[in-house]
Design a protein around this motif. Structure first.
Motif, PDB file in Angstrom:
ATOM      1  N   ASP A   1       0.694  -1.170   0.049  1.00  0.00           N
ATOM      2  CA  ASP A   1       0.086  -0.006   0.144  1.00  0.00           C
ATOM      3  C   ASP A   1       0.652   1.189  -0.049  1.00  0.00           C
ATOM      4  O   ASP A   1       0.150   2.266  -0.187  1.00  0.00           O
ATOM      5  N   VAL A   2       2.055   1.315   0.441  1.00  0.00           N
ATOM      6  CA  VAL A   2       2.924   2.476   0.514  1.00  0.00           C
ATOM      7  C   VAL A   2       4.205   2.166  -0.359  1.00  0.00           C
ATOM      8  O   VAL A   2       4.905   1.319  -0.024  1.00  0.00           O
ATOM      9  N   LEU A   3       4.714   3.153  -1.043  1.00  0.00           N
ATOM     10  CA  LEU A   3       5.845   3.459  -1.841  1.00  0.00           C
ATOM     11  C   LEU A   3       6.332   4.670  -1.569  1.00  0.00           C
ATOM     12  O   LEU A   3       5.453   5.851  -1.997  1.00  0.00           O
ATOM     13  N   CYS A   4       7.682   5.072  -1.124  1.00  0.00           N
ATOM     14  CA  CYS A   4       7.970   6.263  -0.921  1.00  0.00           C
ATOM     15  C   CYS A   4       9.444   6.452  -1.450  1.00  0.00           C
ATOM     16  O   CYS A   4       9.914   5.602  -1.656  1.00  0.00           O
ATOM     17  N   MET A   5       9.582   7.690  -2.167  1.00  0.00           N
ATOM     18  CA  MET A   5      10.814   7.763  -2.575  1.00  0.00           C
ATOM     19  C   MET A   5      11.413   9.299  -2.599  1.00  0.00           C
ATOM     20  O   MET A   5      10.544  10.237  -2.689  1.00  0.00           O
ATOM     21  N   GLN A   6      12.841   9.495  -1.923  1.00  0.00           N
ATOM     22  CA  GLN A   6      13.299  10.881  -1.910  1.00  0.00           C
ATOM     23  C   GLN A   6      13.370  11.886  -3.245  1.00  0.00           C
ATOM     24  O   GLN A   6      13.281  12.768  -3.318  1.00  0.00           O
ATOM     25  N   CYS A   7      13.840  10.881  -4.074  1.00  0.00           N
ATOM     26  CA  CYS A   7      13.892  11.270  -5.426  1.00  0.00           C
ATOM     27  C   CYS A   7      12.644  11.791  -6.201  1.00  0.00           C
ATOM     28  O   CYS A   7      11.744  11.767  -6.016  1.00  0.00           O
ATOM     29  N   HIS A   8      12.942  12.634  -7.504  1.00  0.00           N
ATOM     30  CA  HIS A   8      11.914  13.257  -8.090  1.00  0.00           C
ATOM     31  C   HIS A   8      11.895  12.692  -9.587  1.00  0.00           C
ATOM     32  O   HIS A   8      12.622  13.132 -10.636  1.00  0.00           O
ATOM     33  N   PRO A   9      10.856  11.545  -9.737  1.00  0.00           N
ATOM     34  CA  PRO A   9      10.716  11.086 -10.786  1.00  0.00           C
ATOM     35  C   PRO A   9      10.273  12.033 -11.939  1.00  0.00           C
ATOM     36  O   PRO A   9      10.025  11.681 -13.387  1.00  0.00           O
ATOM     37  N   GLU A  10       9.439  13.024 -11.677  1.00  0.00           N
ATOM     38  CA  GLU A  10       8.637  14.121 -12.398  1.00  0.00           C
ATOM     39  C   GLU A  10       9.590  15.038 -12.865  1.00  0.00           C
ATOM     40  O   GLU A  10       8.960  15.699 -13.821  1.00  0.00           O
ATOM     41  N   PHE A  11      10.637  15.215 -12.271  1.00  0.00           N
ATOM     42  CA  PHE A  11      11.607  16.378 -12.846  1.00  0.00           C
ATOM     43  C   PHE A  11      12.232  16.455 -13.969  1.00  0.00           C
ATOM     44  O   PHE A  11      12.387  14.988 -14.459  1.00  0.00           O
ATOM     45  N   THR A  12      12.380  17.491 -14.843  1.00  0.00           N
ATOM     46  CA  THR A  12      13.249  17.203 -16.047  1.00  0.00           C
ATOM     47  C   THR A  12      14.413  18.400 -15.716  1.00  0.00           C
ATOM     48  O   THR A  12      14.612  19.162 -14.719  1.00  0.00           O
ATOM     49  N   GLU A  13      15.295  18.163 -16.650  1.00  0.00           N
ATOM     50  CA  GLU A  13      16.722  18.894 -16.280  1.00  0.00           C
ATOM     51  C   GLU A  13      16.413  20.387 -16.205  1.00  0.00           C
ATOM     52  O   GLU A  13      17.091  21.080 -15.332  1.00  0.00           O
ATOM     53  N   ASP A  14      15.340  20.878 -16.758  1.00  0.00           N
ATOM     54  CA  ASP A  14      15.173  22.311 -16.784  1.00  0.00           C
ATOM     55  C   ASP A  14      14.587  22.940 -15.596  1.00  0.00           C
ATOM     56  O   ASP A  14      14.956  23.724 -15.285  1.00  0.00           O
ATOM     57  N   VAL A  15      13.797  21.892 -14.770  1.00  0.00           N
ATOM     58  CA  VAL A  15      13.135  22.201 -13.546  1.00  0.00           C
ATOM     59  C   VAL A  15      14.259  22.267 -12.531  1.00  0.00           C
ATOM     60  O   VAL A  15      14.113  22.997 -11.832  1.00  0.00           O
ATOM     61  N   ILE A  16      14.944  21.187 -12.576  1.00  0.00           N
ATOM     62  CA  ILE A  16      16.033  21.150 -11.398  1.00  0.00           C
ATOM     63  C   ILE A  16      17.179  22.394 -11.630  1.00  0.00           C
ATOM     64  O   ILE A  16      17.503  23.055 -10.685  1.00  0.00           O
ATOM     65  N   GLU A  17      17.609  22.845 -12.953  1.00  0.00           N
ATOM     66  CA  GLU A  17      18.264  23.835 -13.252  1.00  0.00           C
ATOM     67  C   GLU A  17      17.834  25.175 -12.585  1.00  0.00           C
ATOM     68  O   GLU A  17      18.428  25.986 -11.910  1.00  0.00           O
ATOM     69  N   ASP A  18      16.459  25.474 -12.981  1.00  0.00           N
ATOM     70  CA  ASP A  18      15.590  26.715 -12.527  1.00  0.00           C
ATOM     71  C   ASP A  18      15.726  26.654 -10.637  1.00  0.00           C
ATOM     72  O   ASP A  18      15.950  27.564 -10.278  1.00  0.00           O
ATOM     73  N   LEU A  19      15.282  25.318 -10.209  1.00  0.00           N
ATOM     74  CA  LEU A  19      15.413  25.478  -8.913  1.00  0.00           C
ATOM     75  C   LEU A  19      17.153  25.886  -8.261  1.00  0.00           C
ATOM     76  O   LEU A  19      16.857  26.483  -7.328  1.00  0.00           O
ATOM     77  N   VAL A  20      17.765  25.272  -8.829  1.00  0.00           N
ATOM     78  CA  VAL A  20      19.272  25.463  -8.302  1.00  0.00           C
ATOM     79  C   VAL A  20      19.556  26.779  -8.427  1.00  0.00           C
ATOM     80  O   VAL A  20      20.172  27.365  -7.735  1.00  0.00           O
ATOM     81  N   ARG A  21      19.445  27.490  -9.650  1.00  0.00           N
ATOM     82  CA  ARG A  21      19.601  28.849  -9.985  1.00  0.00           C
ATOM     83  C   ARG A  21      18.839  29.641  -8.979  1.00  0.00           C
ATOM     84  O   ARG A  21      19.338  30.848  -8.554  1.00  0.00           O
ATOM     85  N   THR A  22      17.451  29.442  -8.757  1.00  0.00           N
ATOM     86  CA  THR A  22      16.424  30.349  -7.774  1.00  0.00           C
ATOM     87  C   THR A  22      17.034  30.403  -6.588  1.00  0.00           C
ATOM     88  O   THR A  22      17.189  31.165  -5.747  1.00  0.00           O
ATOM     89  N   ARG A  23      17.549  28.952  -6.118  1.00  0.00           N
ATOM     90  CA  ARG A  23      17.960  28.749  -4.499  1.00  0.00           C
ATOM     91  C   ARG A  23      19.454  29.496  -4.313  1.00  0.00           C
ATOM     92  O   ARG A  23      19.706  30.191  -3.501  1.00  0.00           O
ATOM     93  N   LEU A  24      20.356  29.528  -5.533  1.00  0.00           N
ATOM     94  CA  LEU A  24      21.565  30.452  -5.624  1.00  0.00           C
ATOM     95  C   LEU A  24      21.164  31.767  -5.412  1.00  0.00           C
ATOM     96  O   LEU A  24      22.120  32.400  -4.768  1.00  0.00           O
ATOM     97  N   SER A  25      20.264  32.193  -6.120  1.00  0.00           N
ATOM     98  CA  SER A  25      20.014  33.702  -6.097  1.00  0.00           C
ATOM     99  C   SER A  25      19.585  34.252  -4.831  1.00  0.00           C
ATOM    100  O   SER A  25      19.484  35.334  -4.466  1.00  0.00           O
ATOM    101  N   ARG A  26      19.001  33.160  -4.094  1.00  0.00           N
ATOM    102  CA  ARG A  26      18.389  33.648  -2.649  1.00  0.00           C
ATOM    103  C   ARG A  26      19.324  33.198  -1.495  1.00  0.00           C
ATOM    104  O   ARG A  26      18.973  33.258  -0.250  1.00  0.00           O
ATOM    105  N   ASN A  27      20.517  32.990  -1.898  1.00  0.00           N
ATOM    106  CA  ASN A  27      21.553  32.620  -0.909  1.00  0.00           C
ATOM    107  C   ASN A  27      21.320  31.299  -0.095  1.00  0.00           C
ATOM    108  O   ASN A  27      22.003  31.243   1.192  1.00  0.00           O
ATOM    109  N   LEU A  28      20.521  30.374  -0.633  1.00  0.00           N
ATOM    110  CA  LEU A  28      20.040  29.312   0.080  1.00  0.00           C
ATOM    111  C   LEU A  28      20.938  27.983  -0.076  1.00  0.00           C
ATOM    112  O   LEU A  28      21.109  27.388   0.780  1.00  0.00           O
ATOM    113  N   VAL A  29      21.869  28.239  -1.129  1.00  0.00           N
ATOM    114  CA  VAL A  29      23.002  27.164  -1.367  1.00  0.00           C
ATOM    115  C   VAL A  29      24.226  28.037  -2.082  1.00  0.00           C
ATOM    116  O   VAL A  29      24.214  29.028  -2.143  1.00  0.00           O
ATOM    117  N   SER A  30      25.252  27.365  -1.781  1.00  0.00           N
ATOM    118  CA  SER A  30      26.558  27.877  -2.268  1.00  0.00           C
ATOM    119  C   SER A  30      26.811  27.813  -3.679  1.00  0.00           C
ATOM    120  O   SER A  30      26.101  27.062  -4.300  1.00  0.00           O
TER     121      SER A  30
END
Length: 255
Positions: A194-223
Motif C-alpha cells: 500500500d505504500v511506496l515512497c522515494m526521496q528523488c523526483h521522477p517527475e523532474f526534467t533537467e530544466d526544472v532542477i536547473e531553475d530550482l538550483v539557480r533560484t536557490r543560488l539567487s536567494r543565497n540558500l545554497v553555495s
C-alpha cells in the motif's frame, strides 16, 4: 460510481514561477507522468487524475461519496518541512494520510511526500546533517525486493534527480528499505502493498532542477560550489526517469 480508475494528487508545494508557467506545477507534473495514454490503456478502463492543493487547505478528497473515492493517492514535493509541528495543513495532512492508510489505499510519496508519509506512519524525518542534495545522484537499489513486490526488473544502480535538505531519519515500523545513496541512507521504502515512497523526483526534467538550483543560488540558500556541482551532475549522463516512472506506475496500478 464513476467508471474507470481514479487517482488523487495531493499538492503540498508551490513550484517556482518558471515551473508553474511551463510545466503546470508539481501536482500536474506528477499526474502527467503517471497517467496512462491511449496506447498504454489499449482500450482498457479510463483514468481520472484530480489535483488537490492541500498546502492551500483543500482536503476535499476526504469527503467523497461512498464508492466514489480514489484508488490511489500521490503526495508531491514541497519546500515545507515535513517535521514541522506548528503548521495547520501539515498536521491535517498527517491525519489524512493515517486515515487513508487505515483504508488500505495506495499511497505514493515523492520527496516531501516520502518524508511526511514516513512521519505519519511512525518514522522520523528532519534536517539532513549532510545538508542539501541537488542534481543527479546514484542510488543503490534492492532490485530483488523491488522485483518481488512489483514484478518489475530494474537495475541495482540507477541515477535519480534529487532536491532536498531534509531526510527520512528512521523508517516506520514494517517498512522495507528499497534504495540508498551515499548521503541519504533512506532513499526509498515500501510498506506492504500500500505504500511506496522515494526521496528523488521522477517527475523532474533537467530544466526544472536547473531553475530550482539557480533560484536557490539567487536567494543565497545554497553555495556557488554546490550549485555548480549540481548543474555539472547532468554531464555524466541523464537520470533514469523512465525507470522511476515505471516503478511508480507498477506500484499504483498493479493489483
Amino acid at each position: 460510481m464513476a467508471a474507470g480508475r481514479r487517482f488523487a494528487v495531493l499538492r503540498t508545494g508551490h513550484a517556482t514561477e518558471y515551473t508553474e508557467r511551463v510545466h503546470g506545477g508539481y501536482g500536474r507534473m506528477l499526474a502527467r507522468l503517471l497517467e496512462d495514454d491511449d496506447e498504454e490503456r489499449g482500450g482498457g478502463e479510463s483514468e481520472t487524475w484530480d489535483v488537490f492543493s492541500v498546502i492551500d487547505g483543500d482536503f476535499s478528497f476526504l469527503h467523497r461519496e461512498a464508492g466514489d473515492d480514489y484508488d490511489g493517492y500521490v503526495v508531491t514535493g514541497s519546500a515545507a518541512d515535513a517535521h514541522a509541528t506548528d503548521v495547520d495543513w501539515i498536521n491535517r495532512l498527517l491525519g489524512a494520510l493515517l486515515l487513508l492508510h487505515s483504508r488500505k489505499k495506495k499511497l505514493l510519496g515523492i520527496c516531501f511526500g516520502h518524508q511526511i508519509l514516513a512521519r505519519a506512519l511512525g518514522g522520523k524525518t528532519g534536517r539532513a546533517e549532510v545538508g542539501w542534495e541537488l542534481g543527479v545522484k546514484t542510488l543503490q537499489v534492492d532490485s530483488e525486493t523491488v522485483s518481488r513486490l512489483y514484478g518489475l526488473a530494474i537495475p541495482s544502480t540507477i541515477r535519480a534527480i534529487e532536491s532536498h535538505q531534509d531526510q527520512v531519519l528512521m523508517l516506520p515500523p514494517q517498512a522495507v528499505l528499497l534504495a540508498s545513496s551515499e548521503k541519504t541512507k533512506i532513499e526509498m521504502f515500501a510498506i506492504g502493498d500500500d505504500v511506496l515512497c522515494m526521496q528523488c523526483h521522477p517527475e523532474f526534467t533537467e530544466d526544472v532542477i536547473e531553475d530550482l538550483v539557480r533560484t536557490r543560488l539567487s536567494r543565497n540558500l545554497v553555495s556557488d560550489d554546490l550549485a555548480k556541482e549540481a548543474l555539472a551532475s547532468f554531464g555524466a549522463g541523464p537520470a533514469d526517469q523512465a525507470t522511476l516512472k515505471q516503478l511508480c506506475k507498477a506500484f499504483l496500478k498493479n493489483v
